[in-house]
Design a protein around this motif. Sequence first.
Motif, PDB file in Angstrom:
ATOM      1  N   GLU A 564       0.831  -1.209   0.000  1.00 22.52           N
ATOM      2  CA  GLU A 564       0.000   0.000   0.000  1.00 22.52           C
ATOM      3  C   GLU A 564       0.857   1.247   0.000  1.00 22.52           C
ATOM      4  O   GLU A 564       1.865   1.335   0.701  1.00 22.52           O
ATOM      5  CB  GLU A 564      -0.908  -0.004   1.234  1.00 22.52           C
ATOM      6  N   VAL A 565       0.463   2.225  -0.809  1.00 31.30           N
ATOM      7  CA  VAL A 565       1.066   3.550  -0.809  1.00 31.30           C
ATOM      8  C   VAL A 565      -0.056   4.559  -0.616  1.00 31.30           C
ATOM      9  O   VAL A 565      -1.136   4.417  -1.208  1.00 31.30           O
ATOM     10  CB  VAL A 565       1.859   3.821  -2.104  1.00 31.30           C
ATOM     11  N   GLY A 566       0.168   5.547   0.243  1.00 30.40           N
ATOM     12  CA  GLY A 566      -0.916   6.481   0.542  1.00 30.40           C
ATOM     13  C   GLY A 566      -0.398   7.824   1.002  1.00 30.40           C
ATOM     14  O   GLY A 566       0.811   8.042   1.155  1.00 30.40           O
ATOM     15  N   ALA A 567      -1.330   8.740   1.216  1.00 32.19           N
ATOM     16  CA  ALA A 567      -0.985  10.090   1.644  1.00 32.19           C
ATOM     17  C   ALA A 567      -2.113  10.654   2.491  1.00 32.19           C
ATOM     18  O   ALA A 567      -3.295  10.381   2.238  1.00 32.19           O
ATOM     19  CB  ALA A 567      -0.730  10.987   0.438  1.00 32.19           C
ATOM     20  N   HIS A 568      -1.738  11.428   3.502  1.00 32.36           N
ATOM     21  CA  HIS A 568      -2.664  12.252   4.283  1.00 32.36           C
ATOM     22  C   HIS A 568      -2.220  13.697   4.083  1.00 32.36           C
ATOM     23  O   HIS A 568      -1.086  14.054   4.438  1.00 32.36           O
ATOM     24  CB  HIS A 568      -2.609  11.897   5.768  1.00 32.36           C
ATOM     25  N   ILE A 569      -3.085  14.518   3.526  1.00 32.52           N
ATOM     26  CA  ILE A 569      -2.722  15.894   3.197  1.00 32.52           C
ATOM     27  C   ILE A 569      -3.750  16.836   3.809  1.00 32.52           C
ATOM     28  O   ILE A 569      -4.953  16.695   3.585  1.00 32.52           O
ATOM     29  CB  ILE A 569      -2.664  16.102   1.668  1.00 32.52           C
ATOM     30  N   THR A 570      -3.267  17.790   4.583  1.00 31.82           N
ATOM     31  CA  THR A 570      -4.116  18.838   5.166  1.00 31.82           C
ATOM     32  C   THR A 570      -3.629  20.181   4.653  1.00 31.82           C
ATOM     33  O   THR A 570      -2.434  20.496   4.738  1.00 31.82           O
ATOM     34  CB  THR A 570      -4.045  18.810   6.700  1.00 31.82           C
ATOM     35  N   CYS A 571      -4.542  20.970   4.107  1.00 29.60           N
ATOM     36  CA  CYS A 571      -4.154  22.260   3.535  1.00 29.60           C
ATOM     37  C   CYS A 571      -5.267  23.276   3.764  1.00 29.60           C
ATOM     38  O   CYS A 571      -6.264  22.979   4.424  1.00 29.60           O
ATOM     39  CB  CYS A 571      -3.837  22.117   2.045  1.00 29.60           C
ATOM     40  N   ALA A 572      -5.066  24.465   3.189  1.00 25.87           N
ATOM     41  CA  ALA A 572      -6.033  25.567   3.318  1.00 25.87           C
ATOM     42  C   ALA A 572      -6.334  25.855   4.782  1.00 25.87           C
ATOM     43  O   ALA A 572      -7.489  26.015   5.171  1.00 25.87           O
ATOM     44  CB  ALA A 572      -7.312  25.262   2.542  1.00 25.87           C
ATOM     45  N   GLU A 573      -5.261  25.932   5.587  1.00 21.85           N
ATOM     46  CA  GLU A 573      -5.378  26.244   7.011  1.00 21.85           C
ATOM     47  C   GLU A 573      -6.303  25.276   7.735  1.00 21.85           C
ATOM     48  O   GLU A 573      -7.051  25.655   8.625  1.00 21.85           O
ATOM     49  CB  GLU A 573      -5.867  27.682   7.204  1.00 21.85           C
ATOM     50  N   GLY A 574      -6.235  24.024   7.328  1.00 20.44           N
ATOM     51  CA  GLY A 574      -7.014  22.996   8.000  1.00 20.44           C
ATOM     52  C   GLY A 574      -8.409  22.817   7.464  1.00 20.44           C
ATOM     53  O   GLY A 574      -9.149  21.952   7.945  1.00 20.44           O
ATOM     54  N   ARG A 575      -8.794  23.583   6.444  1.00 22.96           N
ATOM     55  CA  ARG A 575     -10.152  23.449   5.924  1.00 22.96           C
ATOM     56  C   ARG A 575     -10.329  22.229   5.023  1.00 22.96           C
ATOM     57  O   ARG A 575     -11.445  21.742   4.848  1.00 22.96           O
ATOM     58  CB  ARG A 575     -10.540  24.707   5.136  1.00 22.96           C
ATOM     59  N   VAL A 576      -9.261  21.757   4.434  1.00 23.45           N
ATOM     60  CA  VAL A 576      -9.338  20.638   3.502  1.00 23.45           C
ATOM     61  C   VAL A 576      -8.429  19.516   4.000  1.00 23.45           C
ATOM     62  O   VAL A 576      -7.248  19.733   4.266  1.00 23.45           O
ATOM     63  CB  VAL A 576      -8.916  21.047   2.079  1.00 23.45           C
ATOM     64  N   GLY A 577      -9.000  18.344   4.142  1.00 18.03           N
ATOM     65  CA  GLY A 577      -8.218  17.164   4.493  1.00 18.03           C
ATOM     66  C   GLY A 577      -8.438  16.092   3.453  1.00 18.03           C
ATOM     67  O   GLY A 577      -9.576  15.736   3.135  1.00 18.03           O
ATOM     68  N   THR A 578      -7.345  15.573   2.898  1.00 14.08           N
ATOM     69  CA  THR A 578      -7.425  14.593   1.823  1.00 14.08           C
ATOM     70  C   THR A 578      -6.646  13.347   2.202  1.00 14.08           C
ATOM     71  O   THR A 578      -5.525  13.441   2.703  1.00 14.08           O
ATOM     72  CB  THR A 578      -6.850  15.173   0.517  1.00 14.08           C
ATOM     73  N   ASP A 579      -7.241  12.188   1.958  1.00 10.87           N
ATOM     74  CA  ASP A 579      -6.571  10.906   2.162  1.00 10.87           C
ATOM     75  C   ASP A 579      -6.613  10.129   0.858  1.00 10.87           C
ATOM     76  O   ASP A 579      -7.677   9.995   0.238  1.00 10.87           O
ATOM     77  CB  ASP A 579      -7.265  10.089   3.254  1.00 10.87           C
ATOM     78  N   LEU A 580      -5.466   9.600   0.463  1.00 17.46           N
ATOM     79  CA  LEU A 580      -5.362   8.820  -0.752  1.00 17.46           C
ATOM     80  C   LEU A 580      -4.650   7.514  -0.436  1.00 17.46           C
ATOM     81  O   LEU A 580      -3.746   7.481   0.402  1.00 17.46           O
ATOM     82  CB  LEU A 580      -4.578   9.580  -1.830  1.00 17.46           C
ATOM     83  N   ALA A 581      -5.037   6.444  -1.095  1.00 20.81           N
ATOM     84  CA  ALA A 581      -4.379   5.157  -0.902  1.00 20.81           C
ATOM     85  C   ALA A 581      -4.557   4.314  -2.154  1.00 20.81           C
ATOM     86  O   ALA A 581      -5.622   4.316  -2.772  1.00 20.81           O
ATOM     87  CB  ALA A 581      -4.936   4.427   0.315  1.00 20.81           C
ATOM     88  N   ALA A 582      -3.490   3.613  -2.525  1.00 16.78           N
ATOM     89  CA  ALA A 582      -3.545   2.605  -3.590  1.00 16.78           C
ATOM     90  C   ALA A 582      -2.963   1.319  -3.025  1.00 16.78           C
ATOM     91  O   ALA A 582      -1.996   1.352  -2.260  1.00 16.78           O
ATOM     92  CB  ALA A 582      -2.762   3.071  -4.817  1.00 16.78           C
ATOM     93  N   PHE A 583      -3.552   0.177  -3.392  1.00 15.73           N
ATOM     94  CA  PHE A 583      -3.148  -1.070  -2.763  1.00 15.73           C
ATOM     95  C   PHE A 583      -3.105  -2.201  -3.776  1.00 15.73           C
ATOM     96  O   PHE A 583      -3.791  -2.179  -4.809  1.00 15.73           O
ATOM     97  CB  PHE A 583      -4.111  -1.440  -1.628  1.00 15.73           C
TER      98      PHE A 583
END
Length: 764
Positions: A564-583
């Motif tokens: 598995e490869v993935g990412a947790h990304i928080t931006c826009a001063e905490g207004r946007v939270g993104t999680d991505l994963a490929a397995f």
Amino acid sequence: MMKSDKRSVIAALALPLLLQLSAGVSADTGAPVPGVPDDIAATESDSTINIGEVSVTAIKQGLDLRLQPIASTVVGRREAERLGVASMKDVSEIAPNFYIPAYGTRMTSSIYVRGLGARIDQPVVGLNVDNVPFLNKDAYDFDLFDIERIEVIRGPQSTLYGRNTMGGQINIYTISPLNYSGSRVMATAASGPQLKMGISHYHKLSRKLAMGVSGYFNYHDGFFTNSYTGYKADKEKSGSLRWRTEWVPSASVKVSNVAALSLSRQGGYPYEWADTREVAYNDTCYYRRNSFSDGLTVGYDGGSWNLSSITSLQYIDDEMGLDQDFRPVDYFTLVQGRHEWTVTQDVVVRGRKGGRYEWLGGLFGFSRHTSMNAPVTFKADGIANLIVHHRNEFNPYYPVKWDDDSFVLGSDFSYPVYGFAAYHQSTFRAGDWTLSGALRLDYEHAALRYHSSAHTSYTILDATDPSSTPTVFDRRAVDIDDGGRLSQHFLELLPKLTVSWRLPMPSASELYFSVGKGYKSGGYNTQMFSDVLQQRIMGMMGMAEKYDVDEIVKYRPEKSWNYEVGAHITCAEGRVGTDLAAFLIDIRDQQLTMFPDGTTTGRITTNAGRSRSMGFEATVRYNPSSMWLLSASYGMTDARFREFWNGRTNYRGNKVPYAPANTLFGSVTYRIPVKGFIDMITANVNCRGVGPVYWDEDNSYRQPFYALLNASVSFEHSWWSLDLWAENITATQYDVFSFVSVSETFFQKGRPRQLGVTLRLSFD
């Protein structure tokens, strides 16, 4: 285009708007929202992680799941209330690639994650409630009042949680009386009709001692009518009581005990015969369950290390009744009664978090003993069509006539299982890089003591002279009284390695890669003993026996390697939270539930040689302003057989059945602060999509993708709220389950449109 297809399309049309406004749904981050008033932020933060409470309850995973290199979704209390989440089944589709179809009864808690899953026996996902593990998936489906949050962790969790967590882990936490004092009341009335009520009271007896008691009741008149009897097939009455005690005798010691009693009485199995698309059977189908659990958690803070001990006792007393032909004919019925005791002990020691090196280690042990009685009663049509017809086709010159209108294939089992495990995890940090390695040694012993019996008789006729009436040639008794003992041992080494890199961003964000081994234990096909007896009888009448007990009732463990490869990304001063994963998951000996070919009575868990599952997940949560909350999630899975030859057919390249290829969830929430008797008005529109789902290994038929549109409007005050809600607004018609039994195909429809109102009261 069919009407139901149009409704599915209408429901799905809302999704492009959601995806333009937000890219997916995510694990709730708990990040502060700049510019949001404190009262609004406090209300919304109930759908996020309360860090202070997690530091007490999350013994193995750490403070914030979104800061861990794993794929996870967290549903908090307010979000659970807004979406009507009362059990883990209600989180289906909210978490991407996580699907729990609602069919049969509460005994059929089938879970599918990333192409992994099974309908019976060993689960693919573990379940903990307030740290107490539930080892039998037949007891997974129950409602809880006062849920604080639900954590859905995807990917193998075998190193920390052990057997049967190769698809993930679900952790449910309820309200702590140390963190909340007061009373709560919930009442729901919905079409069906359906009535629900929950009441709880939490009280601090002293600064160090607190208790909470909650009760829950559910009555449902059912959705589906048995046209043969004229009564609803899926009525239900259920209730539960929970008593939670928390004691902090000193600054370094915390003790928590949760005792729970649950009762359920329901009809069920509203399966439609494909030829008529009606539920119509003449014998009663039902499921009854009484269960009790008690979990004691003791935590000790030693300064540089923490010690946690989790001890649990669980008891299940249930009974299932089935009209196994699911038609208004007299073939055969099954009554399965069970008593099961389970004891677990988990000891976890972990070093203080925050340094360059962190460690965790533990010892786990369990013992489970199941006693089961599962007689199958053959009736007149079953005797005539499943035994006599085949026997007389085989030897028409000496046909047989059964002496009894019915007879019983008796099956009694004793099924003891016990196991031990030792596990360790080390984490190293060097600048923005983190390396984590974990290892678990898991041992399990499973035994089966069985007793099978059948007592009946038949008459052999002489029909060699076609010009005269057949005469009696012989009368023979069938007296079978078999018994035996089988045992299996499983020893597995379960490693996991994770590398993560903190992204150079103002908010906590990271990339990660992990590789880990998953494991699901083997077992026994207890439901196949009736087939073994049936074929034994056929063998006594001159036809070859089909089954070898030692071979047919055993199945091997299922194992996998998950990349598995993935990412947790928080931006826009905490207004946007993104999680991505490929397995990518490489699966060996995948356990599949199948109905054997022909006119048989049981189900069998068998092992496919090799399977492969690959896919990705995208989840995002977006707060553009204090008024809006948007979220969506999407999961795609391509699960296929690479090696599966059952002796008759090669299924190589076919899709794995029952696991959906796509899951989709989208939600838009709009909040309007007002003054006066109402403090806040909240409107929510959400959509859940699933499919396609293949129903067999041949991939000969399937349920196409469908989407369900839901909505709610809530009127909130400081001590009360009133929710008006609707589910499946477009009345989309879809199937949640299908199977072939006795050479006939059956379906269960999904739930129809439902309208309801929920009142909540809170008194501090």
